[in-house]
Enzyme design. Sequence first.
Site, PDB file in Angstrom:
ATOM      1  N   ALA A   6       0.874  -1.187   0.000  1.00 57.70           N
ATOM      2  CA  ALA A   6       0.000   0.000   0.000  1.00 57.70           C
ATOM      3  C   ALA A   6       0.904   1.227   0.000  1.00 57.70           C
ATOM      4  O   ALA A   6       2.063   1.162   0.412  1.00 57.70           O
ATOM      5  CB  ALA A   6      -0.894   0.015   1.229  1.00 57.70           C
ATOM      6  N   GLU A  41      -5.875  -4.477  -8.665  1.00 60.39           N
ATOM      7  CA  GLU A  41      -5.617  -4.795  -7.252  1.00 60.39           C
ATOM      8  C   GLU A  41      -6.928  -4.831  -6.466  1.00 60.39           C
ATOM      9  O   GLU A  41      -7.135  -5.694  -5.611  1.00 60.39           O
ATOM     10  CB  GLU A  41      -4.679  -3.755  -6.640  1.00 60.39           C
ATOM     11  CG  GLU A  41      -3.255  -3.886  -7.146  1.00 60.39           C
ATOM     12  CD  GLU A  41      -2.340  -2.758  -6.702  1.00 60.39           C
ATOM     13  OE1 GLU A  41      -1.137  -2.985  -6.624  1.00 60.39           O
ATOM     14  OE2 GLU A  41      -2.830  -1.643  -6.435  1.00 60.39           O
ATOM     15  N   LYS A  66       4.616   3.693   5.829  1.00 59.83           N
ATOM     16  CA  LYS A  66       3.312   3.713   5.150  1.00 59.83           C
ATOM     17  C   LYS A  66       2.156   4.051   6.103  1.00 59.83           C
ATOM     18  O   LYS A  66       1.061   4.359   5.652  1.00 59.83           O
ATOM     19  CB  LYS A  66       3.029   2.350   4.494  1.00 59.83           C
ATOM     20  CG  LYS A  66       4.096   1.872   3.515  1.00 59.83           C
ATOM     21  CD  LYS A  66       4.150   2.773   2.317  1.00 59.83           C
ATOM     22  CE  LYS A  66       5.179   2.402   1.286  1.00 59.83           C
ATOM     23  NZ  LYS A  66       4.902   1.248   0.503  1.00 59.83           N
TER      24      LYS A  66
HETATM   25  C1  5RP Z   1       0.653  -0.492  -6.863  1.00 64.88           C
HETATM   26  C2  5RP Z   1       0.397  -0.301  -5.411  1.00 64.88           C
HETATM   27  C3  5RP Z   1       1.496  -0.672  -4.480  1.00 64.88           C
HETATM   28  O1  5RP Z   1       1.010  -1.609  -3.582  1.00 64.88           O
HETATM   29  C4  5RP Z   1       1.937   0.535  -3.742  1.00 64.88           C
HETATM   30  O2  5RP Z   1       2.346   1.494  -4.703  1.00 64.88           O
HETATM   31  C5  5RP Z   1       3.075   0.228  -2.782  1.00 64.88           C
HETATM   32  O3  5RP Z   1       4.241  -0.021  -3.506  1.00 64.88           O
HETATM   33  P1  5RP Z   1       5.610  -0.389  -2.791  1.00 64.88           P
HETATM   34  O4  5RP Z   1       5.435  -1.730  -2.161  1.00 64.88           O
HETATM   35  O5  5RP Z   1       6.596  -0.391  -3.931  1.00 64.88           O
HETATM   36  O6  5RP Z   1       5.916   0.692  -1.785  1.00 64.88           O
HETATM   37  O7  5RP Z   1      -0.650   0.118  -4.989  1.00 64.88           O
HETATM   38  O8  5RP Z   1      -0.439  -0.039  -7.628  1.00 64.88           O
END
Ligand code: 5RP
Length: 238
Positions: free
Chosen positions: A85, A105, A123
């Site tokens: 996320a 997703e 996050k």
């Molecule tokens: C892709 C997403 C990813 O889950 C989100 O961008 C997180 O990415 P990362 O794990 O590289 O931080 O929503 O559409």
Amino acid sequence: MSSDDFKMSAAKAALDLIEDGMKVGLGTGSTAAMFIDLLGERVKDGLDVVCVPTSKASEVQARGLGIDLTTLDEEPFLDVTVDGADELDTELRLIKGGGGALLREKIVAMASERMIVIGDESKVVDQLGRFPLPIEVEGFGLRSTYEMISVLALELELKQALQVRELPNGEFYKTDGGHFIIDCHFEAIPDPEELSDCLSMIPGVIETGLFLGIAERAIIGGPEGIVVYEEPQDEVEV
Ligand code: 5RP
């Protein structure tokens, strides 16, 4: 330890939830990619799972690792989806779509009995919105949709800095489904449910990166180890 180490520890913890015979949704992004790598190792050791990827990138990765793939047309309901996320709050409301895969997703997550989010502690936020909210939109009437989102933001007293996502060469970015993404730099989203409801009234909006009431658990890696957030339970009268 780096944020990649924290993401990896979350991915490892999520792997422990995967059992023989499960149908698994595979997320997109760097954290989901770590999970897919780990899953590939378990598959080589004999784990029997079948997976639905949420993007072409995850599909190519999983296929290369020898993970058995299927589609939602073959298997419309899955046991679990593991995905990253861009932001989450402690009520497990998410912003997703930084990697552009938000529509697939969300379809895969909603088709799954459980959605498990993995990530590093950066996050987790008190309030969603610092990360620009991706909105997947239809190409037809793009400018109108852009303006409608802008007017809505004004009405909801949100900061209006919208940007149609571009590639480094200046062309518009297109999702795996051939749509465009408008990144909305709202800075703060005080009422994600209201915003989500209002955005869904705009016909050119295909889907938003707000994942509300979908994730069941978030496994977050940080310097103190793993922290698990659970979906808030409804109060039950006894
Ligand atoms: C892709 C997403 C990813 O889950 C989100 O961008 C997180 O990415 P990362 O794990 O590289 O931080 O929503 O559409």
